[in-house]
Design a protein around this motif. Sequence first.
Motif, PDB file in Angstrom:
ATOM      1  N   GLY A  41      77.584  81.523  27.215  1.00  0.00           N
ATOM      2  CA  GLY A  41      78.231  81.615  28.506  1.00  0.00           C
ATOM      3  C   GLY A  41      78.225  80.259  29.191  1.00  0.00           C
ATOM      4  N   SER A  42      78.665  80.214  30.451  1.00  0.00           N
ATOM      5  CA  SER A  42      78.725  78.942  31.160  1.00  0.00           C
ATOM      6  C   SER A  42      78.049  78.991  32.521  1.00  0.00           C
ATOM      7  N   GLU A  43      77.667  80.175  32.978  1.00  0.00           N
ATOM      8  CA  GLU A  43      77.027  80.303  34.276  1.00  0.00           C
ATOM      9  C   GLU A  43      75.510  80.408  34.101  1.00  0.00           C
ATOM     10  N   PRO A  44      74.736  79.555  34.832  1.00  0.00           N
ATOM     11  CA  PRO A  44      73.276  79.609  34.693  1.00  0.00           C
ATOM     12  C   PRO A  44      72.708  80.913  35.217  1.00  0.00           C
ATOM     13  N   GLY A  45      71.681  81.406  34.534  1.00  0.00           N
ATOM     14  CA  GLY A  45      71.024  82.638  34.953  1.00  0.00           C
ATOM     15  C   GLY A  45      69.528  82.398  35.106  1.00  0.00           C
ATOM     16  N   GLU A  46      68.736  83.426  34.881  1.00  0.00           N
ATOM     17  CA  GLU A  46      67.294  83.314  35.050  1.00  0.00           C
ATOM     18  C   GLU A  46      66.639  82.726  33.803  1.00  0.00           C
ATOM     19  N   SER A  47      65.376  82.329  33.972  1.00  0.00           N
ATOM     20  CA  SER A  47      64.594  81.819  32.849  1.00  0.00           C
ATOM     21  C   SER A  47      63.694  82.921  32.314  1.00  0.00           C
ATOM     22  N   ARG A  48      63.317  82.775  31.046  1.00  0.00           N
ATOM     23  CA  ARG A  48      62.356  83.686  30.442  1.00  0.00           C
ATOM     24  C   ARG A  48      61.551  82.898  29.430  1.00  0.00           C
ATOM     25  N   GLU A  49      60.455  83.492  28.968  1.00  0.00           N
ATOM     26  CA  GLU A  49      59.608  82.797  28.012  1.00  0.00           C
ATOM     27  C   GLU A  49      60.334  82.574  26.685  1.00  0.00           C
ATOM     28  N   TYR A  50      60.032  81.459  26.081  1.00  0.00           N
ATOM     29  CA  TYR A  50      60.625  81.101  24.784  1.00  0.00           C
ATOM     30  C   TYR A  50      60.165  82.074  23.702  1.00  0.00           C
ATOM     31  N   ARG A  51      61.101  82.455  22.821  1.00  0.00           N
ATOM     32  CA  ARG A  51      60.784  83.288  21.669  1.00  0.00           C
ATOM     33  C   ARG A  51      61.244  82.573  20.403  1.00  0.00           C
ATOM     34  N   PRO A  52      60.546  82.767  19.308  1.00  0.00           N
ATOM     35  CA  PRO A  52      60.967  82.123  18.047  1.00  0.00           C
ATOM     36  C   PRO A  52      62.421  82.452  17.732  1.00  0.00           C
ATOM     37  N   GLY A  53      63.185  81.428  17.441  1.00  0.00           N
ATOM     38  CA  GLY A  53      64.602  81.614  17.147  1.00  0.00           C
ATOM     39  C   GLY A  53      65.507  81.204  18.284  1.00  0.00           C
ATOM     40  N   ASP A  54      64.948  80.999  19.493  1.00  0.00           N
ATOM     41  CA  ASP A  54      65.756  80.552  20.628  1.00  0.00           C
ATOM     42  C   ASP A  54      66.297  79.151  20.379  1.00  0.00           C
ATOM     43  N   ASP A  55      67.443  78.872  20.957  1.00  0.00           N
ATOM     44  CA  ASP A  55      68.055  77.553  20.864  1.00  0.00           C
ATOM     45  C   ASP A  55      67.254  76.593  21.755  1.00  0.00           C
ATOM     46  N   VAL A  56      66.682  75.547  21.167  1.00  0.00           N
ATOM     47  CA  VAL A  56      65.845  74.625  21.939  1.00  0.00           C
ATOM     48  C   VAL A  56      66.661  73.839  22.963  1.00  0.00           C
ATOM     49  N   ARG A  57      67.988  73.817  22.781  1.00  0.00           N
ATOM     50  CA  ARG A  57      68.825  73.117  23.758  1.00  0.00           C
ATOM     51  C   ARG A  57      68.865  73.849  25.093  1.00  0.00           C
ATOM     52  N   ARG A  58      68.399  75.116  25.113  1.00  0.00           N
ATOM     53  CA  ARG A  58      68.384  75.893  26.343  1.00  0.00           C
ATOM     54  C   ARG A  58      67.017  75.882  27.021  1.00  0.00           C
ATOM     55  N   MET A  59      66.134  74.992  26.591  1.00  0.00           N
ATOM     56  CA  MET A  59      64.809  74.905  27.200  1.00  0.00           C
ATOM     57  C   MET A  59      64.919  74.579  28.688  1.00  0.00           C
ATOM     58  N   ASP A  60      64.162  75.311  29.490  1.00  0.00           N
ATOM     59  CA  ASP A  60      64.104  75.063  30.932  1.00  0.00           C
ATOM     60  C   ASP A  60      62.841  74.236  31.186  1.00  0.00           C
ATOM     61  N   TRP A  61      62.992  72.914  31.184  1.00  0.00           N
ATOM     62  CA  TRP A  61      61.835  72.035  31.242  1.00  0.00           C
ATOM     63  C   TRP A  61      61.095  72.080  32.585  1.00  0.00           C
ATOM     64  N   PRO A  62      61.803  72.190  33.729  1.00  0.00           N
ATOM     65  CA  PRO A  62      61.060  72.283  35.001  1.00  0.00           C
ATOM     66  C   PRO A  62      60.141  73.501  35.054  1.00  0.00           C
ATOM     67  N   VAL A  63      60.642  74.675  34.635  1.00  0.00           N
ATOM     68  CA  VAL A  63      59.834  75.891  34.641  1.00  0.00           C
ATOM     69  C   VAL A  63      58.697  75.768  33.619  1.00  0.00           C
ATOM     70  N   THR A  64      59.016  75.190  32.452  1.00  0.00           N
ATOM     71  CA  THR A  64      57.998  74.993  31.422  1.00  0.00           C
ATOM     72  C   THR A  64      56.865  74.117  31.952  1.00  0.00           C
ATOM     73  N   ALA A  65      57.230  73.065  32.705  1.00  0.00           N
ATOM     74  CA  ALA A  65      56.208  72.158  33.252  1.00  0.00           C
ATOM     75  C   ALA A  65      55.347  72.853  34.306  1.00  0.00           C
ATOM     76  N   ARG A  66      55.962  73.698  35.131  1.00  0.00           N
ATOM     77  CA  ARG A  66      55.212  74.368  36.194  1.00  0.00           C
ATOM     78  C   ARG A  66      54.265  75.430  35.653  1.00  0.00           C
ATOM     79  N   THR A  67      54.717  76.142  34.619  1.00  0.00           N
ATOM     80  CA  THR A  67      53.935  77.270  34.109  1.00  0.00           C
ATOM     81  C   THR A  67      53.087  76.916  32.901  1.00  0.00           C
ATOM     82  N   THR A  68      53.366  75.770  32.282  1.00  0.00           N
ATOM     83  CA  THR A  68      52.728  75.317  31.029  1.00  0.00           C
ATOM     84  C   THR A  68      53.010  76.270  29.868  1.00  0.00           C
ATOM     85  N   VAL A  69      54.003  77.151  30.051  1.00  0.00           N
ATOM     86  CA  VAL A  69      54.442  78.062  28.991  1.00  0.00           C
ATOM     87  C   VAL A  69      55.919  77.769  28.721  1.00  0.00           C
TER      88      VAL A  69
END
Length: 302
Positions: A41-69
Amino acid sequence: MSRAQSTERADVVLSKLQLLITRKLDGLLQGDYLGLLPGPGSEPGESREYRPGDDVRRMDWPVTARTTVPHVRQTVADRELETWLAVDLSASLDYGTADCLKKDLVIAASAALAHLTVRGGNRIGAVVGTGDGVTRLPARPGRKEADGLLRQLARTEIRPGRADLGTLIDKLNSSPRRRGMAVVISDFMTPTGWERPLRKLAVRHEVLAIEVVDPTELELPDAGVLTLVDPETGASHEVQTGDARLRARYAAAAAEQRATIAREIRRAGAAQLRLRTDSDWLLDIVRFVAAQRHARTRGTTR
């Protein structure tokens, strides 16, 4: 058969085909709007925890940095999808030894895609490759326009020669004005040259490669001496199919060829669907759609 008779037959076959597709595929798209493929899609939505197989290009780095997950950013499926078909109608598609010709399977796949994607203002267009060159059918919204496009495909005459699949795919790189879905329908029985255009197409669009296959392209039957004719060049060759070693070499070479095709499609980042002239193609499409949607619920896209 005259051109008028051929056109009339194409219309009758297409009408029956659309009725079959409507009866069997209705219900697959119930609930929230979803594309044929679980695209980003093209519209940003919510973040969720990474699961094996997810596209790493969709990593949400700000949320990852805040939660360390590790988290990935989900996106909302586009409400208006523009779908483009690259339809290969080379002479090699005018062949089939089972329930239908490969060309019939190409038209059937196009009709199923139209049924699955044309709704809610969606647009569908096509570029068609034959031995004479490439024809562009503009993308328009609505069921009536989609039916008109399918009639043009069904009436297209297959002529000697091969469409350049790489050039055909490249036409999709210039046609769509917005992100959408691109579908390449071919037997991929062509020299290399389509891989780079396919990779380029997948950078911007959600891509599905539909591979159309006849069983005799995978294994030779034990039928004595057969005269095989290349539909694109007219060259003929006699083959002793009673030779078990020859059949084994043929099957091994065919398997290697198909593995190479699958590998290149996978490297391009496209989804792949194989349809055979000796199987229930509609059931294969249903299974493919179900598998893609199941993968989406688990957080994967391929």
